[in-house]
Design a protein around this motif. Sequence first.
Motif, PDB file in Angstrom:
ATOM      1  N   PRO A 132       3.965  17.754   6.552  1.00 50.62           N
ATOM      2  CA  PRO A 132       5.359  17.303   6.610  1.00 50.62           C
ATOM      3  C   PRO A 132       5.768  16.890   8.025  1.00 50.62           C
ATOM      4  O   PRO A 132       5.330  17.497   9.009  1.00 50.62           O
ATOM      5  CB  PRO A 132       6.152  18.524   6.151  1.00 50.62           C
ATOM      6  N   PRO A 133       6.602  15.858   8.137  1.00 46.92           N
ATOM      7  CA  PRO A 133       7.084  15.463   9.464  1.00 46.92           C
ATOM      8  C   PRO A 133       8.037  16.503  10.035  1.00 46.92           C
ATOM      9  O   PRO A 133       8.649  17.279   9.305  1.00 46.92           O
ATOM     10  CB  PRO A 133       7.803  14.135   9.212  1.00 46.92           C
ATOM     11  N   LYS A 134       8.165  16.513  11.373  1.00 48.81           N
ATOM     12  CA  LYS A 134       8.989  17.523  12.031  1.00 48.81           C
ATOM     13  C   LYS A 134      10.480  17.316  11.774  1.00 48.81           C
ATOM     14  O   LYS A 134      11.233  18.276  11.680  1.00 48.81           O
ATOM     15  CB  LYS A 134       8.720  17.504  13.533  1.00 48.81           C
ATOM     16  N   ASN A 135      10.915  16.066  11.699  1.00 48.28           N
ATOM     17  CA  ASN A 135      12.332  15.797  11.488  1.00 48.28           C
ATOM     18  C   ASN A 135      12.480  14.447  10.763  1.00 48.28           C
ATOM     19  O   ASN A 135      11.504  13.754  10.508  1.00 48.28           O
ATOM     20  CB  ASN A 135      13.101  15.804  12.819  1.00 48.28           C
ATOM     21  N   PHE A 136      13.715  14.097  10.448  1.00 44.60           N
ATOM     22  CA  PHE A 136      13.962  12.855   9.719  1.00 44.60           C
ATOM     23  C   PHE A 136      13.714  11.617  10.584  1.00 44.60           C
ATOM     24  O   PHE A 136      13.380  10.556  10.067  1.00 44.60           O
ATOM     25  CB  PHE A 136      15.389  12.825   9.167  1.00 44.60           C
ATOM     26  N   ASN A 137      13.880  11.746  11.893  1.00 44.50           N
ATOM     27  CA  ASN A 137      13.626  10.600  12.767  1.00 44.50           C
ATOM     28  C   ASN A 137      12.161  10.190  12.738  1.00 44.50           C
ATOM     29  O   ASN A 137      11.842   8.999  12.734  1.00 44.50           O
ATOM     30  CB  ASN A 137      14.058  10.910  14.197  1.00 44.50           C
ATOM     31  N   SER A 138      11.259  11.158  12.740  1.00 39.70           N
ATOM     32  CA  SER A 138       9.838  10.826  12.682  1.00 39.70           C
ATOM     33  C   SER A 138       9.465  10.253  11.311  1.00 39.70           C
ATOM     34  O   SER A 138       8.639   9.355  11.210  1.00 39.70           O
ATOM     35  CB  SER A 138       8.973  12.034  13.023  1.00 39.70           C
ATOM     36  N   LEU A 139      10.106  10.757  10.245  1.00 39.58           N
ATOM     37  CA  LEU A 139       9.867  10.195   8.921  1.00 39.58           C
ATOM     38  C   LEU A 139      10.394   8.758   8.838  1.00 39.58           C
ATOM     39  O   LEU A 139       9.750   7.879   8.274  1.00 39.58           O
ATOM     40  CB  LEU A 139      10.531  11.056   7.856  1.00 39.58           C
ATOM     41  N   PHE A 140      11.556   8.507   9.430  1.00 39.04           N
ATOM     42  CA  PHE A 140      12.117   7.159   9.462  1.00 39.04           C
ATOM     43  C   PHE A 140      11.213   6.218  10.252  1.00 39.04           C
ATOM     44  O   PHE A 140      10.968   5.086   9.832  1.00 39.04           O
ATOM     45  CB  PHE A 140      13.521   7.175  10.073  1.00 39.04           C
ATOM     46  N   ASP A 141      10.715   6.660  11.406  1.00 41.87           N
ATOM     47  CA  ASP A 141       9.810   5.836  12.205  1.00 41.87           C
ATOM     48  C   ASP A 141       8.561   5.465  11.414  1.00 41.87           C
ATOM     49  O   ASP A 141       8.084   4.331  11.477  1.00 41.87           O
ATOM     50  CB  ASP A 141       9.410   6.556  13.487  1.00 41.87           C
ATOM     51  N   PHE A 142       8.033   6.431  10.670  1.00 36.61           N
ATOM     52  CA  PHE A 142       6.849   6.172   9.851  1.00 36.61           C
ATOM     53  C   PHE A 142       7.165   5.177   8.727  1.00 36.61           C
ATOM     54  O   PHE A 142       6.395   4.274   8.443  1.00 36.61           O
ATOM     55  CB  PHE A 142       6.330   7.488   9.265  1.00 36.61           C
ATOM     56  N   ALA A 143       8.330   5.341   8.100  1.00 37.36           N
ATOM     57  CA  ALA A 143       8.685   4.500   6.958  1.00 37.36           C
ATOM     58  C   ALA A 143       9.022   3.077   7.365  1.00 37.36           C
ATOM     59  O   ALA A 143       8.784   2.132   6.603  1.00 37.36           O
ATOM     60  CB  ALA A 143       9.866   5.117   6.212  1.00 37.36           C
ATOM     61  N   ILE A 144       9.566   2.860   8.543  1.00 31.78           N
ATOM     62  CA  ILE A 144      10.007   1.531   8.951  1.00 31.78           C
ATOM     63  C   ILE A 144       8.892   0.754   9.675  1.00 31.78           C
ATOM     64  O   ILE A 144       8.978  -0.466   9.815  1.00 31.78           O
ATOM     65  CB  ILE A 144      11.280   1.625   9.828  1.00 31.78           C
ATOM     66  N   ALA A 145       7.830   1.422  10.084  1.00 28.94           N
ATOM     67  CA  ALA A 145       6.771   0.766  10.851  1.00 28.94           C
ATOM     68  C   ALA A 145       6.077  -0.346  10.057  1.00 28.94           C
ATOM     69  O   ALA A 145       5.833  -1.429  10.596  1.00 28.94           O
ATOM     70  CB  ALA A 145       5.750   1.797  11.320  1.00 28.94           C
ATOM     71  N   SER A 182       0.842  -1.190   0.000  1.00 30.30           N
ATOM     72  CA  SER A 182       0.000   0.000   0.000  1.00 30.30           C
ATOM     73  C   SER A 182       0.885   1.251   0.000  1.00 30.30           C
ATOM     74  O   SER A 182       2.049   1.208   0.383  1.00 30.30           O
ATOM     75  CB  SER A 182      -0.923   0.017   1.214  1.00 30.30           C
ATOM     76  N   ILE A 183       0.282   2.344  -0.427  1.00 27.94           N
ATOM     77  CA  ILE A 183       0.937   3.650  -0.404  1.00 27.94           C
ATOM     78  C   ILE A 183       0.119   4.534   0.527  1.00 27.94           C
ATOM     79  O   ILE A 183      -1.083   4.701   0.340  1.00 27.94           O
ATOM     80  CB  ILE A 183       1.002   4.271  -1.811  1.00 27.94           C
ATOM     81  N   THR A 184       0.776   5.093   1.536  1.00 31.63           N
ATOM     82  CA  THR A 184       0.104   5.956   2.492  1.00 31.63           C
ATOM     83  C   THR A 184       0.586   7.389   2.278  1.00 31.63           C
ATOM     84  O   THR A 184       1.771   7.672   2.448  1.00 31.63           O
ATOM     85  CB  THR A 184       0.412   5.517   3.931  1.00 31.63           C
ATOM     86  N   PRO A 185      -0.311   8.300   1.907  1.00 30.97           N
ATOM     87  CA  PRO A 185       0.121   9.686   1.679  1.00 30.97           C
ATOM     88  C   PRO A 185       0.371  10.420   2.997  1.00 30.97           C
ATOM     89  O   PRO A 185      -0.321  10.210   3.990  1.00 30.97           O
ATOM     90  CB  PRO A 185      -1.057  10.301   0.926  1.00 30.97           C
ATOM     91  N   ILE A 186       1.379  11.266   3.008  1.00 34.56           N
ATOM     92  CA  ILE A 186       1.673  12.115   4.158  1.00 34.56           C
ATOM     93  C   ILE A 186       1.050  13.477   3.870  1.00 34.56           C
ATOM     94  O   ILE A 186       1.419  14.150   2.916  1.00 34.56           O
ATOM     95  CB  ILE A 186       3.192  12.231   4.378  1.00 34.56           C
ATOM     96  N   LEU A 187       0.086  13.891   4.700  1.00 32.03           N
ATOM     97  CA  LEU A 187      -0.661  15.125   4.453  1.00 32.03           C
ATOM     98  C   LEU A 187       0.065  16.364   4.968  1.00 32.03           C
ATOM     99  O   LEU A 187      -0.027  17.431   4.364  1.00 32.03           O
ATOM    100  CB  LEU A 187      -2.049  15.018   5.083  1.00 32.03           C
TER     101      LEU A 187
END
Length: 81
Positions: free
Chosen positions: A30-43, A23-28
């Motif tokens: 922007p994340p605050k930092n790269f760590n939160s983006l990484f957490d979202f991507a690896i979950a 699936s593709i989940t859109p991000i509505l």
Amino acid sequence: FKDGFKIGLPTIIPSIQIGLQGSITPILTPPKNFNSLFDFAIAGPLTGLIISIGLLYLGLSTQVFMDTAAQAQLPAVPVEL
């Protein structure tokens, strides 16, 4: 999400051969930092890995404790070339 950015509903990408592929989940927002983006991507991949290992263990433990009559009814996989 825990870091405060919003995500949309996932769009399911089907596969003809094996059913659900991903699936593709859109991000509505922007994340605050790269760590939160990484957490979202690896979950998602980590969740899939944990569920796959659990189902592998369940299947192997079920097959190991079968009697020989029940094992004979399982589909055979050819191992010779």
